[in-house]
Design a protein around this motif. Structure first.
Motif, short mmCIF file in Angstrom:
data_model
loop_
_atom_site.label_atom_id
_atom_site.label_comp_id
_atom_site.label_asym_id
_atom_site.label_seq_id
_atom_site.Cartn_x
_atom_site.Cartn_y
_atom_site.Cartn_z
N ALA A 57 63.46 16.29 84.38
CA ALA A 57 63.33 16.09 85.21
C ALA A 57 61.66 16.97 85.39
O ALA A 57 60.77 16.14 87.23
N LYS A 58 60.84 17.30 84.69
CA LYS A 58 59.80 17.48 85.14
C LYS A 58 58.33 16.37 85.28
O LYS A 58 57.74 16.06 86.10
N LYS A 62 56.99 15.76 88.92
CA LYS A 62 55.73 14.89 88.65
C LYS A 62 55.16 14.13 88.95
O LYS A 62 54.59 13.39 90.10
N ASN A 63 56.05 12.32 88.86
CA ASN A 63 55.99 10.97 89.40
C ASN A 63 57.06 10.70 90.08
O ASN A 63 57.15 8.83 89.49
N SER A 64 57.20 11.14 90.86
CA SER A 64 58.06 10.07 91.42
C SER A 64 58.32 11.00 93.47
O SER A 64 58.11 12.31 93.23
N SER A 65 59.34 10.20 94.09
CA SER A 65 59.18 10.74 94.83
C SER A 65 60.71 11.53 95.95
O SER A 65 61.26 11.67 96.65
N MET A 66 61.19 10.86 94.24
CA MET A 66 62.78 11.07 94.75
C MET A 66 63.26 13.25 94.76
O MET A 66 62.16 13.62 94.92
N SER A 67 64.30 13.06 96.06
CA SER A 67 64.18 14.25 96.50
C SER A 67 65.19 15.37 95.34
O SER A 67 65.06 14.57 93.89
N MET A 68 64.49 17.13 95.26
CA MET A 68 65.23 17.97 94.25
C MET A 68 66.64 17.36 93.71
O MET A 68 66.91 17.68 93.14
N THR A 96 60.04 23.38 92.98
CA THR A 96 59.54 23.49 93.69
C THR A 96 58.07 23.17 93.79
O THR A 96 57.47 22.76 94.78
N ASP A 97 57.87 24.82 93.53
CA ASP A 97 56.60 25.35 93.16
C ASP A 97 55.47 24.72 91.76
O ASP A 97 54.64 24.10 92.19
N TYR A 98 56.94 23.85 90.48
CA TYR A 98 55.63 22.86 89.94
C TYR A 98 55.34 21.11 91.25
O TYR A 98 53.87 20.73 90.56
N ARG A 99 56.36 20.92 91.80
CA ARG A 99 56.08 19.60 92.57
C ARG A 99 54.57 20.01 93.48
O ARG A 99 53.84 19.09 93.48
N LYS A 100 54.54 21.36 93.76
CA LYS A 100 53.61 21.29 94.88
C LYS A 100 52.74 21.85 94.08
O LYS A 100 51.58 20.78 94.74
N GLU A 101 52.47 21.70 93.12
CA GLU A 101 50.95 21.93 92.35
C GLU A 101 50.72 20.81 91.47
O GLU A 101 49.72 20.34 91.80
N LYS A 102 51.66 19.69 91.60
CA LYS A 102 51.14 18.28 91.15
C LYS A 102 51.22 17.50 92.46
O LYS A 102 50.33 16.59 92.31
#
Length: 102
Positions: A57-58, A62-68, A96-102
């Motif tokens: 998931a991580k 980080k590496n895709s544009s898939m939805s949550m 969500t926060d992880y995705r925003k950071e990356k």
């Protein structure tokens, strides 16, 4: 461990993937599988499976544009709340926060 990781990877979408299924695939008892995985990783089989799912998931966050929701499903988490809660427990940050950071 290679066989174990391969089986987890092949069945990662299955929300019911558990130690019993993995032990059956490896042709050993659950206690034996737990001892072996614990000896190598320092954790039990259930936690190890969850860690593999969360690592995937991580990577996808980080590496895709898939939805949550897609990531949650692809990684075998039954509900969004469980996915978010376990992700935060493992990595200290919400998905969500992880995705925003990356």
């Amino acid at each position: 461990m290679k066989q174990i990781n391969e089986y987890i990877r092949e069945n990662i979408m299955d929300c019911n993937l558990n130690a019993s299924m993995l032990a059956e695939h490896m042709i050993m008892s659950v206690p034996t599988l737990n001892r072996r995985i614990n000896g190598i990783t320092g954790t039990n089989t259930t936690i190890y499976i969850r860690q593999r799912k969360l690592a995937r998931a991580k990577y996808l966050l980080k590496n895709s544009s898939m939805s949550m929701g897609e990531i949650q499903t692809v990684c075998g988490f039954e509900t969004p709340s469980y996915f978010s809660r376990t992700f935060k427990a493992e990595f200290g940050i919400t998905p969500t926060d992880y995705r925003k950071e990356k």
